[in-house]
Scaffold this motif. Structure first.
Motif: not given
Ligand code: ADP
Length: 500
Positions: A96-116
């Protein structure tokens, strides 16, 4: 970048706790996994599941603000059943961490709360599914043992996910509270969850029997994802439509209210302006000019207000036609008589051409007069000196056809499609008396269409334009009186802006 979101303190502590607990679980799992010895086979399973989860997480589906349904639920459940609590928690955490970081990178959304939060939620729900699966498997249920433990563990992933999300929503103060949010979320998107969970179970069973068959799962997962996307898009479209409709309503109400309020003071100004104009003899030249300017502009304003009011009434479907048997050539002649003086002053000849017999037709006389007046006034306005404006009326069994043709400036092919648009003005004629802000044609179209008819235009630049109005002959049974009565009830009579 996403808009900055400030979470209240309880929600922040909650997310921190979820992240810390799940982080600790993954760390201890990793520790115990690698302190023991993993066979190649086990490593292959772990890596495979992690990749599968990461790939599915990379494309989450937004169900609402901060609520995501990820197709990763299926591979997570699969991992829980196949790998057991510790390894599936690691696969979920890393995947999930890898997938989510990829998602953040693609959508340029750096929401660390969502990731956590999403990572923690996935770890805890996967872990719970695995633990539940193992526990229920221990219960002696005979042949039912396997299906029951699969189903219960699948449901536990759904429950834990919903529980954690409801907690976050309730603590962030977004909704009524946990007791309302939890059952609501549990019921929401049940079908999609079921599809994902079944896919997860099938995946696990397949993997046990035939490892090679696991990639086949991509097809149902992609199908579920497409279905979800479509559903979301549809919902979003409907939501936007509803908002637009509401805005439109508000706009209509606003225009109706404002124009209504503008009319009264304007009538006072108009009345006094006319009173002053009558004392021409007592006035100085510049005073008279000033009063003329006041009266001219008051008249323009009154006409504009009437048009705005009519437009909002047409939009709101509030216009009731007072249909009666009308002799359209007579109406057309009246319009031409009214504008003839003004046209001749400009050097434009106006004439009426009635072709054959034109029997009366059931229309709203005042509204049709307004349409003809608008077309004729435009024709005169856009026709230079020594030009002609001809109104033709003819009739067949099905319809009455009225044409207003001019030998004027014409309309360019680019502007022709927009000519009936609201507030559209292709050309400004300085010094012209009528300035209704490009509303005339759009109102004319609305009125003609309300009669069940159609309006069209043909034009050649520098040669002239021809507007054609087609009014269908309706079979009218005694509607005259009822329409009159209805119209009287719904709308107080009010003068229409007319030809001058
Ligand atoms: P307006 O109050 O500006 O006349 P209308 O809706 O009646 O508003 O007309 C919109 C525009 O269509 C006009 O501004 C003009 O550019 C164009 N138009 C309408 N009738 C004619 C015509 N007979 N010849 C050329 N252009 C026309």
């Amino acid at each position: 970048m996403a808009a900055e979101r400030v979470l209240p303190a309880p929600a922040r502590y909650y997310i921190a706790a979820v992240a810390a607990i799940s982080g600790a679980i993954v760390a201890s799992s990793l520790w115990s996994l690698f302190s023991g010895s993993l066979s190649r086979h086990e490593i292959a399973w772990l890596v495979g599941s992690t990749i599968f989860i990461a790939a599915a997480t990379a494309r989450p589906i937004e169900l609402g603000p901060h609520v995501r349904l990820s197709v990763a639920t299926a591979p997570q459940l699969m991992a829980a059943i196949l790998l057991g609590p510790m390894r599936s928690a690691v696969a979920a955490g890393v995947g999930v961490t890898i997938g989510f970081i990829y998602h953040i990178y693609i959508h340029r959304r750096s929401d660390i709360t969502d990731l956590l939060f999403n990572t923690g939620q996935s770890i805890l729900s996967t872990l719970s599914a695995a633990v539940v699966y193992n526990l229920v498997s221990l219960v002696p249920l005979g042949t039912l043992g396997q299906p029951v433990s699969l189903l219960v563990s699948a449901e536990s992933i759904h429950l834990i996910n919903t529980l954690l999300v409801s907690g976050a929503i309730a603590l962030s103060g977004q909704s009524a509270g946990f007791t309302q949010t939890f059952p609501r979320l549990l019921r929401a998107d049940l079908l999609q969850y079921a599809a994902l969970l079944v896919t997860g179970i099938v995946g696990a069973l397949l993997a046990r029997q035939a490892f090679w068959a696991v990639p086949l799962l991509v097809a149902p997962l992609a199908l579920v994802e497409r279905m979800l996307m479509k559903q979301r898009e549809e919902e979003e479209r409907n939501r936007q439509l509803a908002v637009m409709e509401q805005v439109n309503h508000l706009k209509n109400d606003f225009i109706a209210a404002v124009t209504h309020d503008l009319r009264t003071p304007l009538m006072v100004v108009k009345g006094f302006g006319e009173l002053l104009a009558e004392r021409e003899d007592e006035l100085l030249e510049d005073e008279r000019q000033a009063i003329d300017a006041i009266n001219l502009n008051t008249e323009r304003l009154a006409e504009l207000i009437e048009m705005l009011l009519q437009m909002s009434e047409l939009d709101a479907g509030m216009v009731v036609l007072r249909r009666a048997s009308v002799d359209v050539p007579v109406v057309a002649r009246r319009v031409l008589d009214e504008v003839r003086y003004h046209a001749e002053q400009k050097g434009v000849a106006v004439k009426l051409d009635v072709r054959g017999a034109v029997p009366p037709i059931a229309v709203d006389a005042a509204r049709i007069e307004q349409v003809i007046a608008n077309l004729v006034n435009n024709a005169i306005k856009f026709t230079p000196a020594s030009g002609h404006v001809t109104v033709t009326v003819e009739s067949d069994d099905a319809a009455l056809v009225l044409q207003v043709a001019d030998t004027g400036l014409g309309i360019s092919p680019e502007t022709l499609p927009h000519i009936f648009d609201r507030f559209y003005r292709a050309r400004h004629v300085d010094g012209d008396r009528r300035q209704t802000g490009g509303l005339g044609l759009s109102i004319a179209k609305g009125i003609v269409e309300l009669h069940g008819g159609a309006i069209a235009v043909e034009s050649q630049v520098d040669e002239g334009s021809t507007f054609t109005v087609r009014l269908p002959r309706l079979v009218v049974h005694d509607t005259e009186d009822t329409d009159h009565a209805l119209a009287g009830m719904l709308r107080p009579a009010r003068p229409l802006p007319n030809a001058r």
